[in-house]
Write a protein that holds these residues in place. Structure first.
Motif, PDB file in Angstrom:
ATOM      1  N   THR A   1       0.856  -1.174   0.000  1.00 30.04           N
ATOM      2  CA  THR A   1       0.000   0.000   0.000  1.00 30.04           C
ATOM      3  C   THR A   1       0.895   1.229   0.000  1.00 30.04           C
ATOM      4  N   ARG A   2       0.799   2.007  -1.078  1.00 32.78           N
ATOM      5  CA  ARG A   2       1.636   3.195  -1.213  1.00 32.78           C
ATOM      6  C   ARG A   2       0.807   4.431  -0.886  1.00 32.78           C
ATOM      7  N   VAL A   3       1.439   5.382  -0.219  1.00 36.84           N
ATOM      8  CA  VAL A   3       0.745   6.551   0.303  1.00 36.84           C
ATOM      9  C   VAL A   3       1.339   7.824  -0.282  1.00 36.84           C
ATOM     10  N   ALA A   4       0.481   8.697  -0.767  1.00 35.55           N
ATOM     11  CA  ALA A   4       0.925  10.031  -1.193  1.00 35.55           C
ATOM     12  C   ALA A   4       0.981  10.904   0.058  1.00 35.55           C
ATOM     13  N   LEU A   5       2.170  11.169   0.561  1.00 33.48           N
ATOM     14  CA  LEU A   5       2.305  11.844   1.846  1.00 33.48           C
ATOM     15  C   LEU A   5       1.967  13.329   1.797  1.00 33.48           C
ATOM     16  N   LYS A   6       2.012  13.918   0.608  1.00 33.15           N
ATOM     17  CA  LYS A   6       1.662  15.328   0.486  1.00 33.15           C
ATOM     18  C   LYS A   6       0.143  15.464   0.379  1.00 33.15           C
ATOM     19  N   LYS A   7      -0.412  16.399   1.091  1.00 34.17           N
ATOM     20  CA  LYS A   7      -1.856  16.584   1.141  1.00 34.17           C
ATOM     21  C   LYS A   7      -2.423  16.823  -0.257  1.00 34.17           C
ATOM     22  N   GLY A   8      -3.432  16.026  -0.631  1.00 36.35           N
ATOM     23  CA  GLY A   8      -4.095  16.176  -1.916  1.00 36.35           C
ATOM     24  C   GLY A   8      -3.359  15.567  -3.089  1.00 36.35           C
ATOM     25  N   ASN A   9      -2.124  15.094  -2.857  1.00 33.42           N
ATOM     26  CA  ASN A   9      -1.341  14.529  -3.958  1.00 33.42           C
ATOM     27  C   ASN A   9      -1.896  13.170  -4.366  1.00 33.42           C
ATOM     28  N   LEU A  10      -1.872  12.881  -5.671  1.00 38.88           N
ATOM     29  CA  LEU A  10      -2.365  11.602  -6.185  1.00 38.88           C
ATOM     30  C   LEU A  10      -1.230  10.676  -6.610  1.00 38.88           C
ATOM     31  N   ILE A  11       0.018  11.149  -6.572  1.00 40.16           N
ATOM     32  CA  ILE A  11       1.158  10.333  -6.985  1.00 40.16           C
ATOM     33  C   ILE A  11       1.781   9.708  -5.744  1.00 40.16           C
ATOM     34  N   VAL A  12       1.765   8.383  -5.692  1.00 41.85           N
ATOM     35  CA  VAL A  12       2.146   7.665  -4.475  1.00 41.85           C
ATOM     36  C   VAL A  12       3.577   7.130  -4.509  1.00 41.85           C
ATOM     37  N   ASN A  13       4.267   7.230  -5.644  1.00 44.73           N
ATOM     38  CA  ASN A  13       5.580   6.616  -5.801  1.00 44.73           C
ATOM     39  C   ASN A  13       6.592   7.188  -4.811  1.00 44.73           C
ATOM     40  N   SER A  14       7.457   6.324  -4.292  1.00 42.05           N
ATOM     41  CA  SER A  14       8.464   6.767  -3.339  1.00 42.05           C
ATOM     42  C   SER A  14       9.390   7.808  -3.950  1.00 42.05           C
ATOM     43  N   SER A  15       9.649   7.685  -5.253  1.00 38.03           N
ATOM     44  CA  SER A  15      10.517   8.639  -5.930  1.00 38.03           C
ATOM     45  C   SER A  15       9.894  10.023  -6.020  1.00 38.03           C
ATOM     46  N   GLN A  16       8.570  10.096  -5.763  1.00 34.52           N
ATOM     47  CA  GLN A  16       7.857  11.369  -5.804  1.00 34.52           C
ATOM     48  C   GLN A  16       7.392  11.788  -4.403  1.00 34.52           C
ATOM     49  N   GLY A  17       8.073  11.260  -3.382  1.00 39.42           N
ATOM     50  CA  GLY A  17       7.757  11.662  -2.016  1.00 39.42           C
ATOM     51  C   GLY A  17       6.712  10.824  -1.325  1.00 39.42           C
ATOM     52  N   GLY A  18       6.394   9.655  -1.875  1.00 42.44           N
ATOM     53  CA  GLY A  18       5.397   8.784  -1.265  1.00 42.44           C
ATOM     54  C   GLY A  18       5.984   7.869  -0.198  1.00 42.44           C
ATOM     55  N   GLY A  19       5.109   7.229   0.550  1.00 42.76           N
ATOM     56  CA  GLY A  19       5.513   6.264   1.570  1.00 42.76           C
ATOM     57  C   GLY A  19       4.712   4.995   1.431  1.00 42.76           C
ATOM     58  N   SER A  20       4.648   4.199   2.506  1.00 41.78           N
ATOM     59  CA  SER A  20       3.931   2.931   2.409  1.00 41.78           C
ATOM     60  C   SER A  20       3.326   2.528   3.746  1.00 41.78           C
ATOM     61  N   LYS A  21       2.444   1.532   3.677  1.00 36.53           N
ATOM     62  CA  LYS A  21       1.787   0.958   4.843  1.00 36.53           C
ATOM     63  C   LYS A  21       1.809  -0.566   4.742  1.00 36.53           C
ATOM     64  N   ASP A  22       1.708  -1.217   5.878  1.00 39.97           N
ATOM     65  CA  ASP A  22       1.486  -2.659   5.876  1.00 39.97           C
ATOM     66  C   ASP A  22       0.053  -2.915   5.413  1.00 39.97           C
ATOM     67  N   THR A  23      -0.147  -4.034   4.725  1.00 39.96           N
ATOM     68  CA  THR A  23      -1.463  -4.390   4.204  1.00 39.96           C
ATOM     69  C   THR A  23      -1.869  -5.734   4.795  1.00 39.96           C
ATOM     70  N   TRP A  24      -2.950  -5.725   5.573  1.00 39.41           N
ATOM     71  CA  TRP A  24      -3.427  -6.955   6.204  1.00 39.41           C
ATOM     72  C   TRP A  24      -4.583  -7.529   5.406  1.00 39.41           C
ATOM     73  N   VAL A  25      -4.384  -8.721   4.876  1.00 37.93           N
ATOM     74  CA  VAL A  25      -5.456  -9.445   4.190  1.00 37.93           C
ATOM     75  C   VAL A  25      -5.982 -10.491   5.164  1.00 37.93           C
ATOM     76  N   LEU A  26      -7.241 -10.372   5.520  1.00 35.54           N
ATOM     77  CA  LEU A  26      -7.807 -11.260   6.539  1.00 35.54           C
ATOM     78  C   LEU A  26      -8.139 -12.623   5.969  1.00 35.54           C
ATOM     79  N   LYS A  27      -7.943 -13.665   6.783  1.00 34.46           N
ATOM     80  CA  LYS A  27      -8.200 -15.038   6.338  1.00 34.46           C
ATOM     81  C   LYS A  27      -9.692 -15.313   6.208  1.00 34.46           C
ATOM     82  N   LYS A  28     -10.496 -14.669   7.001  1.00 40.10           N
ATOM     83  CA  LYS A  28     -11.953 -14.858   6.909  1.00 40.10           C
ATOM     84  C   LYS A  28     -12.665 -13.703   7.597  1.00 40.10           C
TER      85      LYS A  28
END
Length: 488
Positions: free
Chosen positions: A461-488
């Motif tokens: 899960t990539r995050v656009a850290l700048k407010k209102g930004n739609l570009i999530v790539n790390s090279s453009q100032g983005g970050g990330s989150k852990d993604t939990w996929v539930l078993k049920k």
């Protein structure tokens, strides 16, 4: 309504009913799936959370989880920005995602086989020949070559967004050298260390099995006549932006990380230099781009590849992962034909829809794009990392005119898409000392091998850290989150 007094970290959170907020529903109430997580964060003061956040950042630093950003004047190495508030995907949603990305990966593999063999899809007028011949990633040297087990895209990265309608859409396919999976595992380790109790309550699928599955995939496509294949990862070197990932995956799989200078060709086989003498190499996971893998065939000035490597590949004596020439299928102009490609090869309707896309090489679509740039996102077809993207409603009149001139000069090189409403997710913003709404996307990872169809249950899960930004790539100032996929 959410109780902001209960959670000071959310006291300045702005709920936008026009966007799909993954934590709060349309009534501004915490979604059921997040309540346990929300209650945990409710118990933290700002000071306590800052300490927890600092510990997570320190673990990233100590593990060397970094990436490099290439600016105009300098190269900077940075700790990969990471947010401790994880994204949660329920089992039903994930089942659709998994089936959808696997469907795309299989269709793209069949498409690649056809492009480099009979080109039936072109002869039947479904995909235009000019689209393929004008792609810089189409390699004529691959024509008629049969990769082991008929697999080109052993590793695929599919980028998804969740729109304001609550549905997932495919933003693009990445099947050259998709990166980011090391951060998936790094994020999980950091979150489990920091939020161990609450993580166990959620019963999420593991992501740490990716290395073993990748090695299994590599070994499954070994050259004929090889019983116990020797596998390696080839990297451009320590100055590559994804070097951390290369070394991480090598450690995960227990294989050697090499550079081009560590390999040589002799008698139609590839060998690795070791302190014990030459050792034959059978499978190479390459993180070196096509045109740099062999200076005898492609770029003569390449110092990253191995002279003679492609000849060995042509003879079937080494497997390259992903196969050379796969980039023609993740061209963003080819992306516009994915519904037809899926229907043609699998006789199925797409499980996951594309974002509506205009290709500027089509005259009518070019006209529309030029007249509506202020409402569109314009992207180069062969770039990655968020480079070269123009978001129309952020441009001045002068910038819009400049984009128009760029498109008109090389219309084949550009596509345009509506400005989509990416879903938002709470993200801790240092400085404000609170959680704020930020746009996110999701990169999934699919493996194809002999009798292997595997989608990592959890993605980046990539995050656009700048407010209102739609570009999530790390090279453009983005970050990330852990993604939990539930078993049920």
């Amino acid at each position: 309504m959410k109780d902001t007094n209960k959670l000071p970290l959310f006291s300045t959170y702005e709920f936008n009913p026009k966007l799909y907020d993954e934590l709060f529903n349309e009534n501004n109430e915490v979604r059921e799936i997040y309540k346990t997580l929300y209650d945990l964060f409710s118990s933290y003061s700002v000071e306590e959370y800052n300490r927890l956040n600092a510990q997570a950042k320190a673990s990233f630093f100590n593990l060397g989880i970094t990436f490099q950003v290439y600016g105009e004047k300098e190269v900077k190495e940075q700790i990969f920005p990471f947010d401790l508030f994880p994204r949660i995907i329920n089992n039903k949603e994930w089942t659709t995602i998994e089936k959808g990305v696997l469907q795309r990966s299989k269709a793209l593999n069949l498409f690649l086989w056809d492009l480099y063999h009979d080109q039936k899809i072109i002869k039947q007028g479904i995909v235009p020949i000019d689209l393929i011949n004008s792609s810089v990633n189409f390699l004529p040297q691959m024509k008629g070559l049969d990769p082991p087990e008929g697999i080109y895209n052993h590793i695929s990265g599919t980028d998804l967004i969740k729109h304001s309608d609550g549905n997932y859409y495919v933003l693009e396919d990445n099947i050259r050298c998709p990166s980011g999976v090391s951060y998936v595992v790094g994020n999980r380790n950091a979150v489990k260390h920091s939020l161990f109790g609450v993580f166990n309550q959620y019963n999420a699928h593991t992501v740490v099995d990716y290395g073993s599955k990748l090695l299994e995939t590599m070994e499954s496509v070994k050259p004929k006549g090889v019983d116990a294949p020797v596998c390696v990862i080839i990297t451009p070197g320590v100055y590559n932006s994804a070097y951390y990932e290369h070394s991480f995956l090598a450690k995960q799989m227990g294989v050697v990380l090499v550079e081009g200078r560590d390999l040589f060709v002799e008698n139609d086989f590839v060998y690795m230099r070791t302190i014990y003498g030459p050792e034959k190499v059978d499978v190479i996971y390459r993180r070196v781009d096509d045109l740099f893998i062999d200076p005898l065939v492609f770029r003569k000035d390449s110092m990253l590849g191995v002279p003679g490597l492609f000849s060995v590949y042509q003879k079937g004596n080494v497997t390259l992962i992903n196969a050379p020439g796969t980039g023609v299928a993740d061209d963003k102009a080819v992306y516009t034909y994915m519904p037809q490609i899926i229907k043609y090869y699998l006789d199925e309707e797409p499980i996951l829809n594309n974002v509506h896309t205009y290709h500027c090489s089509r005259k009518d679509e070019l006209s529309y794009v030029l007249e509506n740039i202020d409402k569109l996102v314009v992207k180069p077809v062969d770039e990655s990392g968020g480079y070269g993207i123009s978001i129309g409603n952020r441009l001045t009149k002068e910038e819009i005119e400049a984009v128009k001139k760029t498109i008109i000069a090389e219309p084949r090189k550009y596509i345009a898409q509506p400005i989509m409403s990416l879903s938002t997710h709470p993200t801790y913003i240092e400085g404000s000392e609170s959680f704020e709404s930020r746009h996110v996307d999701l990169r999934t990872f699919t493996l194809l091998g002999k009798d292997i169809d595997f989608v990592l249950k959890g993605g980046l899960t990539r995050v656009a850290l700048k407010k209102g930004n739609l570009i999530v790539n790390s090279s453009q100032g983005g970050g990330s989150k852990d993604t939990w996929v539930l078993k049920k």
